[in-house]
Design an enzyme around this catalytic site. Sequence first.
Site, PDB file in Angstrom:
ATOM      1  N   LYS A 151       1.580   7.755   6.511  1.00 12.26           N
ATOM      2  CA  LYS A 151       0.475   6.916   6.049  1.00 12.26           C
ATOM      3  C   LYS A 151      -0.785   7.773   6.029  1.00 12.26           C
ATOM      4  O   LYS A 151      -1.205   8.290   7.066  1.00 12.26           O
ATOM      5  CB  LYS A 151       0.287   5.702   6.961  1.00 12.26           C
ATOM      6  CG  LYS A 151       1.432   4.696   6.864  1.00 12.26           C
ATOM      7  CD  LYS A 151       1.139   3.411   7.631  1.00 12.26           C
ATOM      8  CE  LYS A 151       2.286   2.420   7.473  1.00 12.26           C
ATOM      9  NZ  LYS A 151       2.017   1.128   8.184  1.00 12.26           N
ATOM     10  N   GLN A 156       0.831  -1.199   0.000  1.00  9.77           N
ATOM     11  CA  GLN A 156       0.000   0.000   0.000  1.00  9.77           C
ATOM     12  C   GLN A 156       0.866   1.250   0.000  1.00  9.77           C
ATOM     13  O   GLN A 156       2.061   1.208   0.294  1.00  9.77           O
ATOM     14  CB  GLN A 156      -0.944  -0.024   1.204  1.00  9.77           C
ATOM     15  CG  GLN A 156      -1.852  -1.247   1.190  1.00  9.77           C
ATOM     16  CD  GLN A 156      -2.914  -1.201   2.254  1.00  9.77           C
ATOM     17  OE1 GLN A 156      -3.461  -0.164   2.562  1.00  9.77           O
ATOM     18  NE2 GLN A 156      -3.231  -2.367   2.813  1.00  9.77           N
ATOM     19  N   PHE A 187      11.673   8.280  11.491  1.00 11.21           N
ATOM     20  CA  PHE A 187      12.569   7.281  10.915  1.00 11.21           C
ATOM     21  C   PHE A 187      13.570   6.789  11.963  1.00 11.21           C
ATOM     22  O   PHE A 187      14.036   7.545  12.815  1.00 11.21           O
ATOM     23  CB  PHE A 187      13.338   7.894   9.736  1.00 11.21           C
ATOM     24  CG  PHE A 187      12.765   7.538   8.394  1.00 11.21           C
ATOM     25  CD1 PHE A 187      11.397   7.391   8.203  1.00 11.21           C
ATOM     26  CD2 PHE A 187      13.611   7.360   7.305  1.00 11.21           C
ATOM     27  CE1 PHE A 187      10.884   7.068   6.962  1.00 11.21           C
ATOM     28  CE2 PHE A 187      13.105   7.039   6.051  1.00 11.21           C
ATOM     29  CZ  PHE A 187      11.726   6.886   5.886  1.00 11.21           C
ATOM     30  N   LEU A 188      13.922   5.519  11.841  1.00 14.85           N
ATOM     31  CA  LEU A 188      15.011   4.960  12.627  1.00 14.85           C
ATOM     32  C   LEU A 188      16.345   5.351  11.982  1.00 14.85           C
ATOM     33  O   LEU A 188      16.367   5.852  10.852  1.00 14.85           O
ATOM     34  CB  LEU A 188      14.868   3.443  12.703  1.00 14.85           C
ATOM     35  CG  LEU A 188      13.649   2.932  13.488  1.00 14.85           C
ATOM     36  CD1 LEU A 188      13.510   1.425  13.324  1.00 14.85           C
ATOM     37  CD2 LEU A 188      13.754   3.301  14.957  1.00 14.85           C
ATOM     38  N   ASP A 231      -1.421  -8.873  11.221  1.00 11.49           N
ATOM     39  CA  ASP A 231      -0.404  -8.764  10.178  1.00 11.49           C
ATOM     40  C   ASP A 231       1.004  -8.684  10.778  1.00 11.49           C
ATOM     41  O   ASP A 231       1.696  -7.680  10.640  1.00 11.49           O
ATOM     42  CB  ASP A 231      -0.693  -7.519   9.335  1.00 11.49           C
ATOM     43  CG  ASP A 231       0.180  -7.447   8.098  1.00 11.49           C
ATOM     44  OD1 ASP A 231       0.557  -8.507   7.580  1.00 11.49           O
ATOM     45  OD2 ASP A 231       0.499  -6.320   7.658  1.00 11.49           O
TER      46      ASP A 231
END
Length: 522
Positions: free
Chosen positions: A232, A216, A337-338, A404
Site C-alpha cells: 500500500k 483503492q 501474504f497468507l 471500516d
Amino acid sequence: MILKYRYLLGGLAVWATLSTASILYFSFTNLRYDVVSGDDESPSRVLYAAHLPAARKRLNKSNYNYSYSNNLSPDVDQLTEKDMFVNPVHVNVNRNPKTKKTVMKNGMFQPNYTDMNVDMFLRTLSKQDKAVLRVNNSREHYPSYLKQIREKPEKRNSPRLPSYKKYTGSTHWETFHKGIRQDSLYDPDDPVIEALLKDISLLPITDVEQKEGGTQLKLIITFEDDGQTLFKPMRFSRDTETLPNHFYFSDYERHHAEIAAFHLDRILGFYRIPPTTGRTVNMTSELKQTANHKLQKTFFISPVNNLCFTGSCSYYCDSGHAICGNPDMLEGSFAAFLPPTKMASRKTWRNPWKRSYSKHRKAYWEVYDDLCEKVRNRPPYNSGRRLLDLMDLAVFDFLQGNLDRHHYETFVDFGNDTFLLHLDNGRGFGKQTHDELSCLAPVTQCCLVRKSTFLKLVKFYLGPDSLSSLMRRSMVADPASPVLTELHMDALDRRVVKILSVLADCVHKGKSISKVIVDDKI
C-alpha cells in the site's frame, strides 16, 4: 397650558425609558453573575432551568445514545443540574479523561491519563476478587507480564494447518506459513518473524502487479525467493487527517496505519495480523521496470518531474489521485501474504456490527441497542470463543480509530473455534484528537470483554509501561519510523482509559463482574 403639559408628559416618558433600561441592565448583569456563580436561589437559574427540557430533547435525538462514565459521554439525563450550570452555553457531553501528571519520556513530555471512575472500579475489583484483577506488581514491565498471560500449555500444542504437516519448504515465508496455529498466526518468540520482516524490507523485487478488486490501489509484490506481499503506497504525510466531510467508506487508506496496526496487534498479544513493515522503493527500477504491461501504461511524469502512476480501481485511480514519488522514491507498507487458498482456504464472515456504507441510512445497531441479545443466540456466537473475539476486534479498532470493519475472515481448517484475522487496517489512525466511540458499540451493548484483554488494558493504565511507550519501542526499528505522530501516540493512552471506563460503567449499572469480564482461558 397645553404645551406645558405636553413637555411634562414627554419628560415622564424619557424618565420611564431610562428606568426600564437600568432595570434591564442590572437584571442582565445579575443573570450572568448568578449563572456563573451557581447561586441556587437566583431567579436566573429558574429562567435557565426552563430551557432544560428542550436541551434534553435536542441531545436525545441521537439514534444511538451511549451511557458512559462522567469522564466520557454521559447522556444528558445523567448530568446533574449543577453540572448543567457550570457552563450555561456549552454542556460538554464528551469529556476526556483527566491528565493525572506529566512525565518525561525520550526527552518529550507525555501525559498520563487517569479516570476517577476507573480507579474506583479497579479498587472494587481488587477487594471483591483478587483472582479477577491479577495485576499486583506495579513495577513489573509489560513484556514479562504479557508472557505470563500467554504461556499456557494448550496454546503451545494447538493444531497447525493440515496442508503444512508434511510441507518441506524452508524459506522464511514458508516457515511462517507452517507456523500458523489454531490460536494465532505466529508465535511471537519465533525468530523467523523478525527474519521475515528483514526479508520484506531488503530482498530485491522481481515482479509487480495490481491487486484486483477493492476501492483503492494496492500492488502485489513478488521477491526473488518467490515470497509475496501486499503493498500500500504512501499518499500523504503522517499528520494528514480524515477530512471532516468524508464518510468513512470514502476515506483514503494510509500505509502507516497498516504498519502501526501490526505493532499494536503484537503488543496486545493477539498475533492476528501478518508481519508488516515499511519500505522505501525506487519507482523506476523496482516498480515500473518489474510491473506488468497493464500497470506500466499508467506511469507518467508529473509537471514537477516526479514519477507517478494511477493503476486501475473504482476510486482514486486517476491523474487527480495519482501516486507520486519524490522524485521517484516512494514509501509504503508491505504485508506478508497468507498461505494460498489451495493450501489454507479462508471463510469470510459478515461483522454483525457492520456499518451501513450509505449516506442516507444507518445500520440497525446505530439506531437500536439490542443487537447483542440477537447475536448471542445464534451460531457461531452462541458458543465457543467467537463473541469474545469480536470484543477483541472492537477494542482493537477503537484503539486505532478504524471504522471500516465490515467483514472478517477465519481459516476453514480450524472450524469456528479459532481466531479472527485482523486484516485491512488502512483506514485506521485517521484522527488524532477524536475518539470514535461507535467502534466500541459491541463492548458497550454486550457489556463484555475477554479477561486476558482486560488485564492487558489495566496494565497499560497502571504502568509502568503505557501503551504509547510500548508502541514507540516496537516501531522505532521499522524502516518507515517514525510511523505515528505524537498526537496519535497520546490518543492510544487516552483510549485505553475510555475502554476501561465503559466496562466500569457496565458493572456500576449492576452487571455481574463474572458476566462482564469473562475468562475463556484464551
